[in-house]
Motif scaffolding. Structure first.
Motif, PDB file in Angstrom:
ATOM      1  N   GLY A   1      95.210 116.677 -81.099  1.00 38.36           N
ATOM      2  CA  GLY A   1      95.036 117.008 -79.694  1.00 38.36           C
ATOM      3  C   GLY A   1      96.220 116.577 -78.857  1.00 38.36           C
ATOM      4  O   GLY A   1      96.626 117.274 -77.915  1.00 38.36           O
ATOM      5  N   ILE A   2      96.804 115.440 -79.207  1.00 36.77           N
ATOM      6  CA  ILE A   2      97.945 114.918 -78.459  1.00 36.77           C
ATOM      7  C   ILE A   2      99.173 115.812 -78.631  1.00 36.77           C
ATOM      8  O   ILE A   2     100.066 115.840 -77.785  1.00 36.77           O
ATOM      9  N   LEU A   3      99.211 116.593 -79.714  1.00 37.14           N
ATOM     10  CA  LEU A   3     100.331 117.498 -79.961  1.00 37.14           C
ATOM     11  C   LEU A   3     100.281 118.754 -79.100  1.00 37.14           C
ATOM     12  O   LEU A   3     101.285 119.459 -78.959  1.00 37.14           O
ATOM     13  N   LEU A   4      99.122 119.055 -78.526  1.00 37.05           N
ATOM     14  CA  LEU A   4      98.915 120.352 -77.870  1.00 37.05           C
ATOM     15  C   LEU A   4      99.908 120.663 -76.745  1.00 37.05           C
ATOM     16  O   LEU A   4     100.465 121.768 -76.718  1.00 37.05           O
ATOM     17  N   PRO A   5     100.163 119.742 -75.788  1.00 41.88           N
ATOM     18  CA  PRO A   5     101.110 120.093 -74.718  1.00 41.88           C
ATOM     19  C   PRO A   5     102.501 120.423 -75.247  1.00 41.88           C
ATOM     20  O   PRO A   5     103.134 121.382 -74.775  1.00 41.88           O
ATOM     21  N   ALA A   6     102.996 119.634 -76.214  1.00 46.28           N
ATOM     22  CA  ALA A   6     104.317 119.909 -76.777  1.00 46.28           C
ATOM     23  C   ALA A   6     104.324 121.236 -77.529  1.00 46.28           C
ATOM     24  O   ALA A   6     105.284 122.018 -77.440  1.00 46.28           O
ATOM     25  N   LEU A   7     103.253 121.505 -78.283  1.00 44.65           N
ATOM     26  CA  LEU A   7     103.169 122.756 -79.034  1.00 44.65           C
ATOM     27  C   LEU A   7     103.099 123.951 -78.080  1.00 44.65           C
ATOM     28  O   LEU A   7     103.709 125.001 -78.331  1.00 44.65           O
ATOM     29  N   PHE A   8     102.375 123.796 -76.978  1.00 42.54           N
ATOM     30  CA  PHE A   8     102.327 124.846 -75.961  1.00 42.54           C
ATOM     31  C   PHE A   8     103.729 125.100 -75.410  1.00 42.54           C
ATOM     32  O   PHE A   8     104.155 126.246 -75.256  1.00 42.54           O
ATOM     33  N   THR A   9     104.449 124.025 -75.092  1.00 42.10           N
ATOM     34  CA  THR A   9     105.790 124.153 -74.521  1.00 42.10           C
ATOM     35  C   THR A   9     106.731 124.854 -75.486  1.00 42.10           C
ATOM     36  O   THR A   9     107.542 125.694 -75.090  1.00 42.10           O
ATOM     37  N   ALA A  10     106.631 124.520 -76.774  1.00 42.09           N
ATOM     38  CA  ALA A  10     107.476 125.168 -77.782  1.00 42.09           C
ATOM     39  C   ALA A  10     107.191 126.664 -77.833  1.00 42.09           C
ATOM     40  O   ALA A  10     108.109 127.496 -77.833  1.00 42.09           O
TER      41      ALA A  10
ATOM     42  N   TRP B   1     102.592 131.695 -84.352  1.00 38.38           N
ATOM     43  CA  TRP B   1     102.253 130.551 -85.208  1.00 38.38           C
ATOM     44  C   TRP B   1     101.638 129.422 -84.382  1.00 38.38           C
ATOM     45  O   TRP B   1     100.657 128.802 -84.804  1.00 38.38           O
ATOM     46  N   ALA B   2     102.210 129.145 -83.205  1.00 29.86           N
ATOM     47  CA  ALA B   2     101.691 128.076 -82.344  1.00 29.86           C
ATOM     48  C   ALA B   2     100.255 128.387 -81.921  1.00 29.86           C
ATOM     49  O   ALA B   2      99.383 127.506 -81.929  1.00 29.86           O
ATOM     50  N   ILE B   3      99.995 129.627 -81.558  1.00 31.78           N
ATOM     51  CA  ILE B   3      98.645 130.024 -81.145  1.00 31.78           C
ATOM     52  C   ILE B   3      97.665 129.883 -82.301  1.00 31.78           C
ATOM     53  O   ILE B   3      96.574 129.316 -82.151  1.00 31.78           O
ATOM     54  N   ASN B   4      98.045 130.388 -83.467  1.00 34.92           N
ATOM     55  CA  ASN B   4      97.156 130.302 -84.635  1.00 34.92           C
ATOM     56  C   ASN B   4      96.921 128.857 -85.063  1.00 34.92           C
ATOM     57  O   ASN B   4      95.821 128.514 -85.500  1.00 34.92           O
ATOM     58  N   THR B   5      97.945 128.032 -84.934  1.00 32.61           N
ATOM     59  CA  THR B   5      97.799 126.617 -85.296  1.00 32.61           C
ATOM     60  C   THR B   5      96.843 125.910 -84.341  1.00 32.61           C
ATOM     61  O   THR B   5      96.024 125.088 -84.755  1.00 32.61           O
ATOM     62  N   MET B   6      96.929 126.225 -83.057  1.00 35.55           N
ATOM     63  CA  MET B   6      95.992 125.657 -82.092  1.00 35.55           C
ATOM     64  C   MET B   6      94.560 126.076 -82.420  1.00 35.55           C
ATOM     65  O   MET B   6      93.626 125.264 -82.330  1.00 35.55           O
TER      66      MET B   6
ATOM     67  N   LEU C   1      89.572 121.798 -76.400  1.00 37.43           N
ATOM     68  CA  LEU C   1      90.838 121.845 -75.679  1.00 37.43           C
ATOM     69  C   LEU C   1      91.888 122.656 -76.420  1.00 37.43           C
ATOM     70  O   LEU C   1      92.743 123.296 -75.806  1.00 37.43           O
ATOM     71  N   ALA C   2      91.840 122.640 -77.735  1.00 38.92           N
ATOM     72  CA  ALA C   2      92.792 123.422 -78.522  1.00 38.92           C
ATOM     73  C   ALA C   2      92.549 124.912 -78.313  1.00 38.92           C
ATOM     74  O   ALA C   2      93.494 125.711 -78.249  1.00 38.92           O
ATOM     75  N   THR C   3      91.292 125.299 -78.193  1.00 41.18           N
ATOM     76  CA  THR C   3      90.959 126.696 -77.902  1.00 41.18           C
ATOM     77  C   THR C   3      91.508 127.096 -76.536  1.00 41.18           C
ATOM     78  O   THR C   3      92.080 128.179 -76.372  1.00 41.18           O
ATOM     79  N   LYS C   4      91.357 126.210 -75.551  1.00 39.89           N
ATOM     80  CA  LYS C   4      91.868 126.491 -74.205  1.00 39.89           C
ATOM     81  C   LYS C   4      93.391 126.594 -74.206  1.00 39.89           C
ATOM     82  O   LYS C   4      93.968 127.459 -73.538  1.00 39.89           O
ATOM     83  N   ALA C   5      94.052 125.698 -74.954  1.00 44.57           N
ATOM     84  CA  ALA C   5      95.512 125.721 -75.020  1.00 44.57           C
ATOM     85  C   ALA C   5      95.997 127.020 -75.659  1.00 44.57           C
ATOM     86  O   ALA C   5      96.975 127.630 -75.195  1.00 44.57           O
ATOM     87  N   ALA C   6      95.330 127.456 -76.734  1.00 45.33           N
ATOM     88  CA  ALA C   6      95.704 128.706 -77.394  1.00 45.33           C
ATOM     89  C   ALA C   6      95.536 129.887 -76.444  1.00 45.33           C
ATOM     90  O   ALA C   6      96.398 130.781 -76.375  1.00 45.33           O
ATOM     91  N   ARG C   7      94.440 129.877 -75.689  1.00 45.47           N
ATOM     92  CA  ARG C   7      94.202 130.978 -74.749  1.00 45.47           C
ATOM     93  C   ARG C   7      95.256 130.983 -73.637  1.00 45.47           C
ATOM     94  O   ARG C   7      95.746 132.051 -73.231  1.00 45.47           O
TER      95      ARG C   7
END
Length: 501
Positions: free
Chosen positions: A434-443, A455-460, A471-477
């Motif tokens: 979960g802590i990775l989500l903001p950085a992964l979103f930014t990438a 890949w980032a979306i599918n990984t989330m 929260l990962a579902t929200k980040a992917a969306r």
């Protein structure tokens, strides 16, 4: 009947070798001694196991071995065995006690450890019901509410009630000159700021991000900067306030107050020159005010490009001069099980010494990505070779930093990459992902490579499914529908600062 299980007693009683009375509102032994109770052990650890059958079998086996001919085959009467329904009920631990247990386990000795020295030293001297104890209870309950979806409504209600009590206790403490200038009061205010971060996740509203921190800064000014740097605990509190205020100003899009800058100057002399995290905080200070200057139109396009490059060099220097422990071990993707290949982007992934190192390195990469965005946005197209070269370099850097963030993710997904990994995710694994989500979103947002974003979306989505993490579902969306969203908004919306700060 024979039972075996861990002692239910609270930690202070176990250390003092006293019999704990296990009162729901706090241990009576601790109350009489004027010390704070850290709570009882987790309810799951307190389930006594009925060992009667096991003990009886061992006794019978022993008798059968020593005198098989004398006794023959002994038969145990059913009436002598207890029914499952006759087992004593599981010990019920009050929510605030369990919340304190989980809070200390996470922030003192667990993943975050941001209170590893400060809070235990102050909390040990706190009295039940005082401003520090009330602040711990409110923040602990908010922490537990965010991690217990099935009971969140009740826990959020309890957290809000304790928060109101904590505010009253702190206001009462502020009317006392001695308490107002104490470390415990400053720690209480910082805890309530932590509460606000967990409960309010709206980056558009500045209030919850800076309200309590401005109060904490006022307390430091009233005490005097010299007094705040006199003891180790006070210095650690001041350092935590400094770094927390930087993050709050970044999220709230607010210029750093002069008082915070002065606090950083006073703390400089106590920091090791090789302290990479402190150097990162001071560079972030420049970065935050730079963003405000750009937003307010205080810089020309040329000045924006020059400052962005200068800040990029400062972040690079931190990485290049950091300890070897910051550098990862590369694992070639082709060596992985083909079933795990979709969880790896590119030809390798990175394994760092610990989650903390991963988090710091990703923070720097996020800053780099923001700086490259400024360069690409404000670089003036004059048709020159310099323009083409600068733009090309910036685009290459963007992809490299985005790929580095992606390479840091699989170490927390692949079952064999870390001893604590599993599928479905273990609780601590879910927290790390979960802590990775903001950085992964930014990438995914910064990269011009559509494959990386997919890949980032599918990984989330994989994190959401394997870790049961909404929260990962929200980040992917958000990455699918609003990839242009500013990092600070995503950071606040995810709320993960609250769990790692």
């Amino acid at each position: 009947m024979v039972y075996r299980g861990p002692s239910k007693d609270c930690l202070p009683c176990r250390k003092r070798k006293l019999r704990c009375d296990l009162r729901k509102d706090g241990c009576g032994q601790c109350l009489r001694a004027g010390i704070s109770c850290f709570g009882y052990r987790d309810a799951n650890d307190l389930v006594f196991r009925d060992q009667t059958r096991s003990v009886q079998r061992k006794v019978l086996a022993s008798k059968a071995t020593t005198a098989p001919l004398q006794f023959g085959a002994l038969k145990l009467k059913r009436a002598a065995l207890p029914h499952a329904g006759s087992l004593p009920p599981q010990v019920q631990v009050a929510w605030n006690v369990r919340a304190r247990h989980d809070f200390f386990a996470h922030y003192v000795s667990g993943l975050s450890r941001s209170y590893d020295i400060i809070l235990p030293a102050l909390y040990e001297k706190a009295r039940p019901g005082d401003h520090l104890s009330a602040s711990v209870d409110a923040t602990s309950l908010a922490f537990l509410a965010n991690r217990q979806p099935s009971c969140s409504a009740e826990l959020f209600r309890l957290a809000a009630e304790h928060y109101i009590v904590a505010l009253r206790r702190i206001n009462a403490a502020l009317s006392n000159h001695q308490l107002a200038s104490s470390d415990s009061t400053l720690q209480s205010v910082l805890l309530l700021d932590h509460y606000e971060k967990m409960m309010g996740r709206d980056a558009k509203s500045e209030a919850p991000w800076v309200a309590h921190l401005n109060g904490a800064l006022a307390l430091i000014k009233a005490r005097g900067y010299d007094d705040m740097t006199r003891s180790e605990v006070s210095r650690k509190l001041a350092k935590r306030l400094f770094t927390t205020l930087l993050i709050s100003c970044h999220i709230a899009y607010t210029r750093i107050p002069e008082g915070v800058i002065e606090l950083g100057r006073r703390l400089d002399v106590f920091q090791d020159e090789d302290d990479a995290k402190w150097r990162l905080s001071k560079t972030n200070q420049r970065m935050i005010n730079f963003r405000i200057d750009v937003a307010e139109g205080n810089l020309s396009n040329g000045q924006i490009i020059a400052t962005a490059k200068s800040l990029g060099d400062a972040y690079l220097e931190i990485e290049e001069t950091s300890s070897r422990r910051w550098h990862p071990r590369h694992v070639v993707a082709s060596e992985e099980d083909p079933a795990n290949r979709p969880l790896i982007f590119g030809d390798h992934y990175d394994v760092y010494k610990d989650h903390y190192t991963t988090q710091v390195r990703n923070t720097i990469r996020v800053m780099h990505l923001q700086l490259q965005f400024y360069i690409q946005t404000y670089l003036e197209d004059d048709g020159s070779d310099e323009f083409i070269r600068t733009l090309s370099e910036s685009l290459i850097h963007t992809e490299a930093y985005a790929e580095d963030i992606c390479a840091a993710v699989p170490q927390f997904l692949l079952p064999h990459a870390h001893p604590g990994n599993s599928t479905p995710f273990a609780p601590i694994q879910t927290l790390k992902c979960g802590i990775l989500l903001p950085a992964l979103f930014t990438a995914g947002s910064a990269s011009k490579n559509p494959d990386l974003r997919v890949w980032a979306i599918n990984t989330m989505k994989y994190i959401a499914a394997s870790g049961n993490l909404l929260l990962a579902t929200k980040a992917a969306r958000m990455l699918e529908e609003q990839p242009e969203r500013d990092f600070r908004f995503v950071y606040a919306k995810m709320g993960w600062y609250s769990f790692t700060s």
